[in-house]
Every structure is written in C-alpha cells, then in structure tokens.
Design an enzyme around this catalytic site. Sequence first.
Site, PDB file in Angstrom:
ATOM      1  N   ASP A   1       0.688  -1.257  -0.133  1.00 48.20           N
ATOM      2  CA  ASP A   1      -0.145  -0.030   0.049  1.00 48.20           C
ATOM      3  C   ASP A   1       0.779   1.178   0.060  1.00 48.20           C
ATOM      4  OD1 ASP A   1      -2.249   1.365   0.091  1.00 48.20           O
ATOM      5  OD2 ASP A   1      -2.913   0.934   1.987  1.00 48.20           O
TER       6      ASP A   1
ATOM      7  N   GLU B   1      -3.194  -0.187  -8.216  1.00 45.20           N
ATOM      8  CA  GLU B   1      -4.085   0.839  -7.894  1.00 45.20           C
ATOM      9  C   GLU B   1      -3.465   1.871  -7.899  1.00 45.20           C
ATOM     10  OE1 GLU B   1      -6.771   0.187  -4.632  1.00 45.20           O
ATOM     11  OE2 GLU B   1      -6.245   2.009  -3.671  1.00 45.20           O
TER      12      GLU B   1
HETATM   13 ZN   LIG Z   1      -4.726   5.573   1.664  1.00 47.62          ZN
END
Ligand SMILES: [Zn+2]
Length: 497
Positions: free
Chosen positions: A162, A276
């Site tokens: 992430d 993403e």
């Molecule tokens: Zn975030």
Amino acid sequence: MKSRLDELDVELLPRSRTEDAGAEWALARAGETHQLLAVVPAGREALLDDLEGRTEGGADGTLLVGPASPRNAVALRRHLEWLRPRPLGTATSAGLGDRLGLATPGHVRAVRVAGAGLRPIFAQQSIREMSRTGRTPIEVMDDATWGTLAEGWRDGVGADADHLKTPEDIDACLAAGFSFFTVDPGDHVDSSADSAGPEELRTAVAALPWKELEDTEADLRALYVGRTVVVEDHTLQLDELTVLRAAAKYGRAVAHVARMERHLRQAAGAREVELEVSVDETETPTTPAEHYWVASELRRLGVTWVSLAPRFVGRFEKGVDYIGDLDELEADLAAHAAIARRLGPYKLSLHSGSDKFSVYPIAARQTRGLVHLKTAGTSYLEALRTVAGLDAGLFREIYVFARERYETDRASYHVSARLDRAPKPDQVPESSLVSLLEGFDAREILHVTFGSVLTERSEDEGFRFRDRLLGLLAAHPEAYADNLETHFVRHLRPLVR
Ligand SMILES: [Zn+2]
C-alpha cells in the site's frame, strides 16, 4: 483413514487441516506461536525438501514438524496455491490490514460470515506503517500466510503493498510476494492549483514534464479543451481552466504513476500483478472532471490499473465515520463510479475505510460492486479492546502514553481529535475504560499513536508495550478473533449487499 496427525500429542487447529499438493497439512498451537505439520506418503519425501523442521519416517509416510518460519512460509505458498497472493480483478474486494500480525484469523472469520463473493486481502500495509511498526514486507506477508492457513481460508487472497512512493518500495514488496501494488503519487499532486488563477495555471502547465508525459501542451489543449463529456447521466464541461487546473494539479502525478507502473511491469516479468492508483491522501478533493482527465491520461500512456482512489468530498478520518454531507458524497461517488465504469471498468477504492458505516451502502449502490475497501487501523483498535478486557492496567498505560504522543503522531494523518475533549485517564473508572474506544476523540488518539506504542523502548532497552500487548493477544487468540469478527462483519455486510 486415520492419519498420523491424529496420533500426535499436539493441539491441532482444526480448520487448518487440509490435504493438498500430495501431502496432509496442519498447524498446531505451540505456546504463543504455531508449529507446521506435514505428512507425505512413503516414497514422496522429496516433497518436503524445501521445508525446515525435523522429520520422522515410518511405514505410513513421513511426518515433518517445523517452525512457523519465513522459510516454511515461502515453501507453503509454493505448495498451496490458495496461499499465494494473486490478482483479484474487478470483483468486489476488501483489504483488511493488520499492523500487529495477529489479526488474520479474525479477518478470515468476518469474510466468511459476511463477505459472500467478496475477494479478500489480508496482507496489506503501507511502507509508512511498516516503518512505524518495525516490520518488513516479508513479515507482513508471512503473518497473513500463517493466519490464512490457521483458519483454512482456501478461496484465494490478494496482498496489497500500500501507498508505494518509490521504485525501491515496489522491489521490496515484489520480492515478498505481494500481488497488488498501490502507487501513491500524492507527493506529485499540486493542490495549490485548486485556488490558482489563469496565469498561474498557464505557467504551471507550461512547466510540466512534457517529455515524460509523451505529449505537448498544444496536443493537450487540442485533445481536451472545449469538450463536453457525457458519462452516463453526468456531464463534464472541459473548459480551458478546468483542463489547465487538472493538468497543473495532477500532471506530475500522472507522469509518476506511469514511471512506477513501467517499473512494476518490468520487475514483475511474467508474474501477474495488479495496480491501484491512489490520490486519497491529498489536501483537496478530486473533482469528477479531474478524475476523468487523470484516467484518460493514464490510458493514453498505456497504464493499466484495477482500482483508483480519488480524494472524495468531505472527510475520511481515521477510525471514525464519515464527516460531511452524505447526499453530497453520494453525488460525488455517483460521478466517480460512472467514470470508472466508462474508462475501465476499474474499481473505486475507499481508503481510510474503517468505520465508515454510513458510506458502505452508498458506495455499494453507486459503484454497483466495482469497489475496493481498505481498512487497517481499526484492527489495532480491536486489539486494544481485547487488551482492555484482559488487562485494564495495560490499556490505561497505553492511553496515557497515546495522549502524550498524539500531537506529534497526528501529523501525517487526517484526524481532528482534540486532547482537551478526550477523557483524562484518571477520570475513567476501570470498568468503563473500554468505552474510550467509542468516543470520537479518544478513539482517534489511540488510532494514530499505534507506531509509538509498538516501538517505544523501556529503560532496560526492551519494548515498553509491544511484548506485553502481543503476548496478551497471542495468549488469547479467540478473544481477539471474536472482536475482529464482530467489528468487520459490520463493514463487509453492507458492501456485498
Ligand atoms: Zn490510503
């Protein structure tokens, strides 16, 4: 047929038992950690070659008893394909990040109970959170692997690296086995464009990295300025200032994402990975026209992605419900979702998605299931809830410390809690300490200080809280899993409808 596993004097985790890839596999509890057990038929001992542990031969096959070690985690992901992170595609999905490494069993249970058809990610952590908790990408991956095996989740997993900001971040997470790469070009977003006048915008656009954008300002103008784009029932007017503002604000971010994507595809080689794009942590909202421009430019540069996180209107603060006008948010989500269907289809990604109970039904409705939800920090809060029930004194110590750290630690998070509105530690009786987790201010204060709590040293060089906190959770796995299940069922149920 009776198995050698049944003859062992160990505490087997019943849901971990499986027969796959030519062997029988199981986990056993061993104090505060696990032991891996594998049995192969006679003549198939070579299957165990990549595992470490002690082996016992016998007429009915060979038994291996090994540690829950990094080497064995890698070997397990090699043998058992359902443990190997893979792309999830455009199916509704949720990432349940775990900063402590003990939350996956509870996450699996919540997905089982409430996530019909939903594809889960159990290994999800940003580089920022890894450095705050002192964990590596490999540790994050392995903890999720052990938890997934322990609960017997065999329907497949993704793994989200992430908020990656550099190519080195990508390399470290690829090596650890991640499959979902969230590129965060937030440092390259110029939010000052929102309030800039025409002259400033022209200057900013002229200075964009045109070579990297494989474009010229004239071509940009020819492609976008003056167009009226109709996406389902949304009309986007791309007048000159709208286009210049989008380009000034996001042009460098587009170039950065393209650079990162190329690095990822090249480094991944034949391995299937998905991307993403997230700009959720910027100061100002992403307008639908800006989203349209960003996605169109990424497509022009040949970037492919599975989800995109705009910065929505209102406030998605950590660990609390949405702050803002829900009708306004629904209108915003509707336009973004329509663009994602038109220019993808790709999913809209909801970051800081914990506890946004008023948002899930809206998001499910407007995205029609093209949605990815990310939560992480509230698994830590559920750990604290578990601690409060087991050792109120430790919980109170953590709260006192969190208050001391809050003004420093809040800096990189979107939170608005105030110390003067949160209860003073000595004013809360032991029996209602856990209720601190339901109060807005105390909840955010506890939420953003996890890194300090986990890494603070005591005078004797050991950790001040970490070992006691993790030890308590590891000794009471059912209590922690129950709290997590209860909490996340409320997230997932409205999302899958
Ligand atoms: Zn975030």
